[in-house]
Design an enzyme around this catalytic site. Structure first.
Site, PDB file in Angstrom:
ATOM      1  CG  PHE A  44      40.078  23.216  38.761  1.00  0.00           C
ATOM      2  CD1 PHE A  44      41.350  22.770  38.426  1.00  0.00           C
ATOM      3  CD2 PHE A  44      38.985  22.663  38.117  1.00  0.00           C
ATOM      4  CE1 PHE A  44      41.521  21.776  37.467  1.00  0.00           C
ATOM      5  CE2 PHE A  44      39.153  21.667  37.157  1.00  0.00           C
ATOM      6  CZ  PHE A  44      40.418  21.228  36.831  1.00  0.00           C
ATOM      7  CG  ASP A 103      37.880  22.241  45.082  1.00  0.00           C
ATOM      8  OD1 ASP A 103      38.450  21.182  45.420  1.00  0.00           O
ATOM      9  OD2 ASP A 103      37.422  22.441  43.939  1.00  0.00           O
ATOM     10  CE1 TYR A 121      40.333  13.748  39.166  1.00  0.00           C
ATOM     11  CE2 TYR A 121      38.044  13.227  39.604  1.00  0.00           C
ATOM     12  CZ  TYR A 121      39.003  14.110  39.157  1.00  0.00           C
ATOM     13  OH  TYR A 121      38.640  15.358  38.735  1.00  0.00           O
ATOM     14  CE  LYS A 122      42.202  16.632  40.540  1.00  0.00           C
ATOM     15  NZ  LYS A 122      41.587  17.953  40.691  1.00  0.00           N
ATOM     16  NE  ARG A 166      49.301  19.685  37.409  1.00  0.00           N
ATOM     17  CZ  ARG A 166      47.997  19.496  37.595  1.00  0.00           C
ATOM     18  NH1 ARG A 166      47.313  20.320  38.363  1.00  0.00           N
ATOM     19  NH2 ARG A 166      47.357  18.516  36.979  1.00  0.00           N
TER      20      ARG A 166
HETATM   21  C1  LIG Z   1      40.602  18.342  39.722  1.00  0.00           C
HETATM   22  C2  LIG Z   1      39.790  19.444  40.285  1.00  0.00           C
HETATM   23  C3  LIG Z   1      38.407  19.472  40.099  1.00  0.00           C
HETATM   24  C4  LIG Z   1      37.761  18.461  39.198  1.00  0.00           C
HETATM   25  O1  LIG Z   1      36.405  18.426  39.305  1.00  0.00           O
HETATM   26  P1  LIG Z   1      35.571  17.206  38.695  1.00  0.00           P
HETATM   27  O2  LIG Z   1      34.188  17.643  38.783  1.00  0.00           O
HETATM   28  O3  LIG Z   1      35.902  16.012  39.529  1.00  0.00           O
HETATM   29  O4  LIG Z   1      36.030  16.992  37.285  1.00  0.00           O
HETATM   30  C5  LIG Z   1      37.688  20.469  40.748  1.00  0.00           C
HETATM   31  N1  LIG Z   1      38.293  21.391  41.503  1.00  0.00           N
HETATM   32  C6  LIG Z   1      39.637  21.410  41.666  1.00  0.00           C
HETATM   33  C7  LIG Z   1      40.280  22.440  42.509  1.00  0.00           C
HETATM   34  C8  LIG Z   1      40.418  20.445  41.045  1.00  0.00           C
HETATM   35  O5  LIG Z   1      41.735  20.463  41.185  1.00  0.00           O
END
Ligand SMILES: *Cc1c(COP(=O)(O)O)cnc(C)c1O
Length: 413
Positions: free
Chosen positions: A126, A200, A225-226, A372
């Protein structure tokens, strides 16, 4: 096409997940296939936040820190998440965002390998993870290199350059394609090379069985939050393996991570174990929402979640490929190599997703051309899946994506 169910209905799984769906406060008639981006509201979180606002904050004011358990909430939330990722109690804390937590663990890992200069990541990571690493390495100014290779080249790169690698920094489930890394295998290879492993778990926690302990992960981070349904901007989590918990020296050494915050000493002393990964005052309303939402996992077996996730995603792929042959599956076809979402490529993907949303089927879009769809088993049903595929077929057959109102890009895609 008829809407008759053609899916395999495992009666045992149906019973389990009919019960969990009832715990969610979903809008009537909506097919929600975006819980991988923002999980829905639970009845428990709605009630809890209302109570925290009125009966705790409103009535108790500052006393809430002691009387309402606010101070311990980050650890209690952490323990609930720990149970979902194979971590022992006391090894996870909820705090900050995933991006900030990644900064904490990456800076800690680099300090634990002072003579190594390479951070190994992959192009499926990400972007925020990569950005955080870029920022940290630039600021350290000690000649570190962020090596970003193709996901399938991670193992070979470790074999070739292992002695230089301080840590691998990978996302287990690719946010676009859902390709799943073998966390245990890559961690073992990292350790064989003398490197550390940071994972992650943003698209893993609550989506599939994860066992950070048996995989030997050194550090892990992920989102609240996911799939964990904590609400928009809910706190993220951070895991530190117990072998390192007392050795980590936090770079973000804030007062909430201090051994004794209310001694107000001017010298920083890290708190015990995972507590030192905390920084500042926790966002209690969000934290309480996440804490309440995590109760839906009680009694749920992650093996059942995985079985249901595969059932749903396989059904979706079969239905979409039958109805919409012009779409190209971008996710791995083998469900064992996939997380809990599925992506299809389509040149007009953004507009097609907007058209779907206008008809009550919520997915999302990731540039350049990926539609997605997430399958969170706690509330997505086989019927939702068939309905989603049916509406997608209509959007394509009637070229609804070609309407001007659907092509206008919004800030969040
Ligand atoms: C959604 C996501 C994030 C989001 O990070 P935030 O700091 O919470 O905005 C980070 N890493 C991955 C792999 C994600 O899918």
């Amino acid at each position: 096409m008829s809407d008759r169910p053609t899916y395999p209905t495992g009666p045992r799984l149906d019973a389990i997940f009919t019960a969990t769906r009832a715990l969610f406060d979903l809008p009537e008639g909506l097919v929600y296939l975006d819980g991988n981006s923002l999980g829905p509201l639970t009845h428990a979180a709605r009630a809890r936040v209302t109570d925290e606002v009125a009966a705790q904050w409103g009535a108790k004011l500052i006393r809430g820190w002691n009387e309402s358990g606010w101070m311990d909430l980050p650890r209690e939330v952490g323990d609930r998440i720990a149970a979902l990722i194979g971590a022992p109690a006391g090894s996870v804390v909820a705090s900050d965002s995933t991006s900030v937590n990644l900064f904490k663990v990456l800076s800690a890992a680099l300090e634990m390998r002072p003579d190594r200069r390479v951070v190994l990541s992959d192009s499926g990571n990400f972007p925020t993870d990569v950005y955080v690493a870029q920022g940290l390495l630039a600021r350290l100014d000690r000649g570190h290199e962020l090596l970003v290779v193709e996901p399938e080249d991670v193992a070979d790169t470790m074999a070739a350059r292992g002695a230089e690698i301080a840590t691998i920094m990978l996302t287990q489930v690719d946010y676009r394609t859902a390709r799943l890394h073998d966390m245990a295998d890559l961690t073992r290879r990292a350790h064989d090379a003398g490197a550390l492993a940071i994972w992650d778990l943003a698209h893993s926690a609550g989506a599939l069985p994860v066992d950070v302990t048996s995989a030997g992960a050194d550090f892990a981070v992920g989102c609240g939050y996911k799939y964990l349904n904590g609400g928009p901007g809910a706190p993220a989590f951070v895991y530190v393996a117990s072998a390192h918990a007392e050795a980590v020296r936090p770079t973000l050494s804030g007062w909430m991570g201090h051994e004794s915050p209310f001694a107000f000493d001017l010298g920083y002393r890290p708190g015990p174990g995972i507590d030192r990964m905390r920084v500042g005052t926790p966002p209690i309303l969000s934290m309480a929402s996440l804490h309440a939402a995590l109760a839906v996992w009680e009694g749920v077996d992650m093996a059942d979640v995985r079985a249901r996730s595969i059932e749903l995603s396989e059904l979706f792929i079969a239905e979409v490929e039958r109805r919409c042959p012009e779409l190209v599956l971008e996710s791995p076809r083998d469900p064992q190599s996939r997380g809990s979402h599925v992506s299809f490529r389509f040149a007009h993907g953004y507009a097609a997703v907007q058209a779907l949303i206008s008809r009550g089927v919520v997915g999302d879009f990731r540039a350049p051309d990926m539609m997605r769809f997430g399958f969170a088993p706690l509330y997505v049903t086989p019927r939702d899946v068939v309905r989603g595929a049916t509406v997608l077929e209509t959007v394509l057959r009637e070229r609804l994506w070609d309407r001007p109102e659907f092509t206008q890009r919004q800030k969040v895609t």
